[in-house]
Write a protein that holds these residues in place. Structure first.
Motif, PDB file in Angstrom:
ATOM      1  N   LEU A  29     -13.299 -11.198  -1.221  1.00  0.00           N
ATOM      2  CA  LEU A  29     -12.401 -12.165  -2.092  1.00  0.00           C
ATOM      3  C   LEU A  29     -12.130 -11.536  -3.367  1.00  0.00           C
ATOM      4  N   MET A  32      -9.867  -8.588  -3.133  1.00  0.00           N
ATOM      5  CA  MET A  32      -8.496  -9.203  -3.008  1.00  0.00           C
ATOM      6  C   MET A  32      -7.920  -9.370  -4.020  1.00  0.00           C
ATOM      7  N   MET A  33      -8.734 -10.156  -4.849  1.00  0.00           N
ATOM      8  CA  MET A  33      -8.236 -10.492  -6.240  1.00  0.00           C
ATOM      9  C   MET A  33      -7.838  -9.445  -7.098  1.00  0.00           C
ATOM     10  N   GLY A  35      -7.290  -6.220  -6.469  1.00  0.00           N
ATOM     11  CA  GLY A  35      -6.083  -5.751  -6.010  1.00  0.00           C
ATOM     12  C   GLY A  35      -4.858  -6.131  -6.738  1.00  0.00           C
ATOM     13  N   ALA A  36      -4.714  -7.260  -7.149  1.00  0.00           N
ATOM     14  CA  ALA A  36      -3.544  -7.589  -7.865  1.00  0.00           C
ATOM     15  C   ALA A  36      -3.543  -6.833  -9.325  1.00  0.00           C
ATOM     16  N   HIS A  48       1.692  -5.878  -5.188  1.00  0.00           N
ATOM     17  CA  HIS A  48       0.114  -5.996  -5.413  1.00  0.00           C
ATOM     18  C   HIS A  48      -0.505  -7.536  -5.279  1.00  0.00           C
ATOM     19  N   LEU A  49       0.640  -8.292  -5.162  1.00  0.00           N
ATOM     20  CA  LEU A  49       0.058  -9.567  -4.674  1.00  0.00           C
ATOM     21  C   LEU A  49      -0.071 -10.032  -3.228  1.00  0.00           C
ATOM     22  N   VAL A  50       0.900  -9.293  -2.843  1.00  0.00           N
ATOM     23  CA  VAL A  50       1.147  -9.426  -0.829  1.00  0.00           C
ATOM     24  C   VAL A  50       0.137  -8.488  -0.239  1.00  0.00           C
ATOM     25  N   VAL A  51       0.075  -7.374  -0.515  1.00  0.00           N
ATOM     26  CA  VAL A  51      -0.597  -6.410   0.314  1.00  0.00           C
ATOM     27  C   VAL A  51      -2.201  -7.019   0.379  1.00  0.00           C
ATOM     28  N   PRO A  52      -2.861  -7.094  -0.911  1.00  0.00           N
ATOM     29  CA  PRO A  52      -4.298  -7.584  -0.827  1.00  0.00           C
ATOM     30  C   PRO A  52      -4.540  -8.760   0.209  1.00  0.00           C
ATOM     31  N   VAL A  53      -3.613  -9.768   0.198  1.00  0.00           N
ATOM     32  CA  VAL A  53      -3.554 -10.835   1.032  1.00  0.00           C
ATOM     33  C   VAL A  53      -3.707 -10.652   2.502  1.00  0.00           C
ATOM     34  N   VAL A  54      -2.528  -9.781   2.836  1.00  0.00           N
ATOM     35  CA  VAL A  54      -2.281  -9.246   4.305  1.00  0.00           C
ATOM     36  C   VAL A  54      -3.605  -8.661   4.771  1.00  0.00           C
ATOM     37  N   PHE A  55      -4.382  -7.757   3.805  1.00  0.00           N
ATOM     38  CA  PHE A  55      -5.455  -7.114   4.390  1.00  0.00           C
ATOM     39  C   PHE A  55      -6.828  -7.706   4.295  1.00  0.00           C
ATOM     40  N   PHE A  56      -6.818  -8.961   3.513  1.00  0.00           N
ATOM     41  CA  PHE A  56      -8.102  -9.741   3.156  1.00  0.00           C
ATOM     42  C   PHE A  56      -8.957  -9.839   4.766  1.00  0.00           C
ATOM     43  N   TRP A  60     -12.761  -8.287   4.746  1.00  0.00           N
ATOM     44  CA  TRP A  60     -13.892  -9.063   4.951  1.00  0.00           C
ATOM     45  C   TRP A  60     -14.658  -8.617   6.121  1.00  0.00           C
TER      46      TRP A  60
ATOM     47  N   PHE B 225      -4.856 -13.459   9.226  1.00  0.00           N
ATOM     48  CA  PHE B 225      -3.889 -13.537   7.837  1.00  0.00           C
ATOM     49  C   PHE B 225      -3.232 -15.045   7.819  1.00  0.00           C
ATOM     50  N   MET B 237      -4.518 -15.331  -5.447  1.00  0.00           N
ATOM     51  CA  MET B 237      -3.807 -14.610  -6.310  1.00  0.00           C
ATOM     52  C   MET B 237      -2.838 -15.279  -7.818  1.00  0.00           C
TER      53      MET B 237
END
Lengths: 103, 529
Positions: A29, A32-33, A35-36, A48-56, A60, B225, B237
């Motif tokens: 977590l 991911m955060m 990464g922003a 920077h907001l989307v890529v970490p969410v995609v790869f979360f 994990w 995802f 985020m």
């Protein structure tokens, strides 16, 4: 002194579970955060907001597997915990700077 | 060949087994429903067809029909309008506005029309909050029941999504650990040892699992995802980059950054606008969003289906005041980006809907193999631990879910066909019937003294239930086969044929006692709980 010598096997199993469960999730977590803050924004200003969410999910799964497989439990705690603290530090510095800018 | 030290191999074996066993039963439910949900559109078209086929395209003349509908609704609802296709080629037009309720919580309220795609006449009108409107929709109910079970196991948000996301993670872990565990992977892919003319249960599990590894990883990753993006990703985020303001984060990702102008203007012709979008993109219109209808800053986002041979959807942004093309509109942000492409890629990779029925069939087959690997993995695990009472109980649970879930899923649509026009919503009646079947099977599993016989009976019942579904549809007043053939409803006839074939295969499996019992791990000795 090694972990093997310091803790009985039942305690080591619980420590391994703590490392692979809550700590790995927390580190994923925070990674991911964080990464922003250190990923490039890209042309649209959102990578920077989307890529970490995609790869979360992969973050994990990666931390989970590492936490399960490192034969040296102390090193596992050091690596996972160190990564978590690094990201947490980055996030806190950023949030405090943002708060200072507002006030 | 992947070499690991003995200790790590043992750790991986434990991770592989326990990740499957701890959440394997739920994971199996998610995979099974996901396999069926690959054909959600076809299932909707089959369960609720219109008597005349439609090309799933907005016909010319829609503009006039739309303006007529717009005059019938509260002008506030012209703030935002969605157009989207549903079962049987129907098109829904949803007028709505964002509001605050009495407690100050954001809600959406509006009016929805369900249109006949041929005549463009309303088949139904629904008013209220968007949740209430969604509850009134019935034509997609059979597929929606499957999809909701797949997406969140019918649990309330966000818990259902968090659970299915965690199941996806467990599937990823099982796939990765399986890759390392099966050190002779490429050799094992082609290893089919025979004993007495039959494959061993372990070999079948390993071969199916080895072939399925990349796909299992892909599905688990993309599924996780979808589960985590909105429940964890966006709030996390927002906390870092927007001081916890989720609405600001969402706006930053999706805002079109166009100037506001509330002065009144007569909107451009929608038919011409859709024709332009089709010509630009070379594909059919799949979804439309109209914002600020009747204002100078009104705009239309026209999303096309992926073009033939393409993977990603395209969307175009138009001015509704002038009808002019503004730009290609990314799903996220206002210019193309890596993040936008990655997010768009998730959908075709998870749903397999990028090359029509062909890719869907491949995804269905690979998903079916995934369900098989999950089930046989759990059966192998419990079978090896038969000497312990707790694992014998687990074995019973695996039989119950493994063979009972398909039966409950096959029976649930009967409630839709027999009760859809009266009383409660089909989602509720299907849910009640599903739970009733599940409860009956739990009791049967608890008292069964021979799990092999129990499994065979479930297989036979599932076969009968599947083959009977077309008859239930006909009994509920659905279009007949001859009329469907004459009207060109090929999708409906294909689904019915598939149901008959699946029913026959299930019955054959149930009757092939000796072969099946020896080839699968389900055929272990009778359980003495």
């Amino acid at each position: 002194m090694s972990v093997t010598a310091a803790f009985p096997s039942r305690a080591r199993a619980w420590l391994r579970g703590l490392l692979a469960g809550p700590l790995a999730l927390l580190t994923a977590l925070l990674t991911m955060m964080g990464g922003a803050l250190w990923l490039p924004e890209g042309a649209a200003g959102l990578d920077h907001l989307v890529v970490p969410v995609v790869f979360f999910p992969m973050l994990w799964a990666g931390w989970f597997l590492y936490a399960c497989l490192d034969p040296r439990l102390l090193r596992g705690f050091a690596v996972v915990g160190g990564a978590a603290l690094l990201q947490l530090g980055l996030i806190l510095v950023h949030l405090m700077a943002a708060k200072g800018a507002v006030t | 060949m992947i070499k690991l030290p003995k200790q790590q191999t043992q750790s991986l074996l434990a991770v592989h087994g326990w990740s499957g066993v701890l959440l394997g039963l739920l994971l199996y439910a998610v995979i099974c429903t996901g396999v069926a949900a690959v054909f959600a559109k076809e299932i909707s078209d089959w369960s609720s067809p219109l008597s005349r086929p439609s090309g799933q395209e907005l016909p010319t003349g829609f503009d006039a029909a739309y303006r007529d509908l717009a005059r019938q609704v509260d002008p506030l609802f012209l703030h935002e309008v969605f157009l989207f296709p549903t079962a049987g080629g129907r098109w829904n037009v949803l007028f709505h506005v964002d509001e605050k309720d009495a407690k100050g919580q954001p809600v959406e309220r509006g009016t929805e029309f369900e249109l006949d795609p041929k005549t463009l006449k309303p088949l139904a009108r629904r008013d209220g909050l968007l949740d209430e409107i969604a509850d009134q929709r019935r034509s997609n109910a059979v597929a929606d029941f499957l999809v909701d079970l797949h997406v969140r196991l019918h649990l309330p948000n966000p818990w259902g999504l968090l659970l299915t996301g965690t199941l996806g993670l467990m599937m990823m872990v099982a796939a990765v650990s399986g890759l390392f565990l099966h050190r002779h992977l490429f050799k094992e892919i082609f290893t089919l040892r025979r004993r007495g003319g039959l494959l061993t249960a372990r070999d079948v599990h390993v071969v199916a699992g080895a072939w399925n590894l990349p796909f299992a990883f892909l599905l688990a990753f993309t599924g996780s995802f979808f589960s985590f993006a909105t429940t964890i990703g966006v709030p996390a985020m927002a906390m870092v980059a927007f001081n916890g303001d989720i609405e600001a984060a969402t706006a930053a990702l999706t805002a079109k950054k166009l100037p506001e102008d509330p002065s009144p203007v007569t909107p451009a012709n929608l038919d011409a606008l859709f024709a332009d979008a089709r010509q630009r993109g070379g594909a059919r219109v799949g979804f439309v969003s109209l914002e600020h209808w009747g204002r100078a800053d009104a705009r239309a986002t026209v999303q096309l289906e992926a073009r033939e041979g393409g993977l990603l959807n395209t969307a175009y942004l138009y001015s509704l005041a002038s009808g002019e093309f503004i730009r290609e509109q990314p799903f996220l942000g206002h210019v193309p980006s890596t993040g936008n492409s990655l997010v768009l890629l998730m959908s075709p990779l998870h749903f397999g809907n990028f090359a029509g029925v062909v890719s869907k069939s491949v995804w269905f087959a690979l998903g079916f193999a995934g369900a098989y690997v999950t089930l046989t993995g759990m059966l192998l695990w419990t079978r090896r631990r038969q000497e312990q009472r707790s694992w014998r109980i687990m074995d019973r649970a695996v039989h119950l879910v493994g063979y009972g879930l398909p039966l409950a899923l096959a029976v649930a649509p009967y409630a839709y066909f027999l009760l859809r026009d009266r009383g409660p919503h089909p989602a509720d009646t299907q849910g009640v019937l599903f739970l009733a079947v599940a409860a009956t099977l739990i009791v049967c599993a608890a008292v069964a003294d021979d799990l092999t016989r129990y499994r065979r009976r479930l297989l036979a019942a599932t076969g009968v239930a599947l083959a009977g579904l077309p008859l239930a549809r006909l009994a509920s007043g659905g279009i007949g086969w001859s009329a469907a053939w004459q009207q060109g409803l090929a999708s409906l006839l294909a689904v019915e044929l598939a149901l008959f074939v699946a029913g026959a295969l299930y019955l054959r499996l149930a009757l092939r006692r000796s072969a099946t019992d020896e080839a699968t791990p389900a055929a272990g000795p009778a359980m003495q709980a």
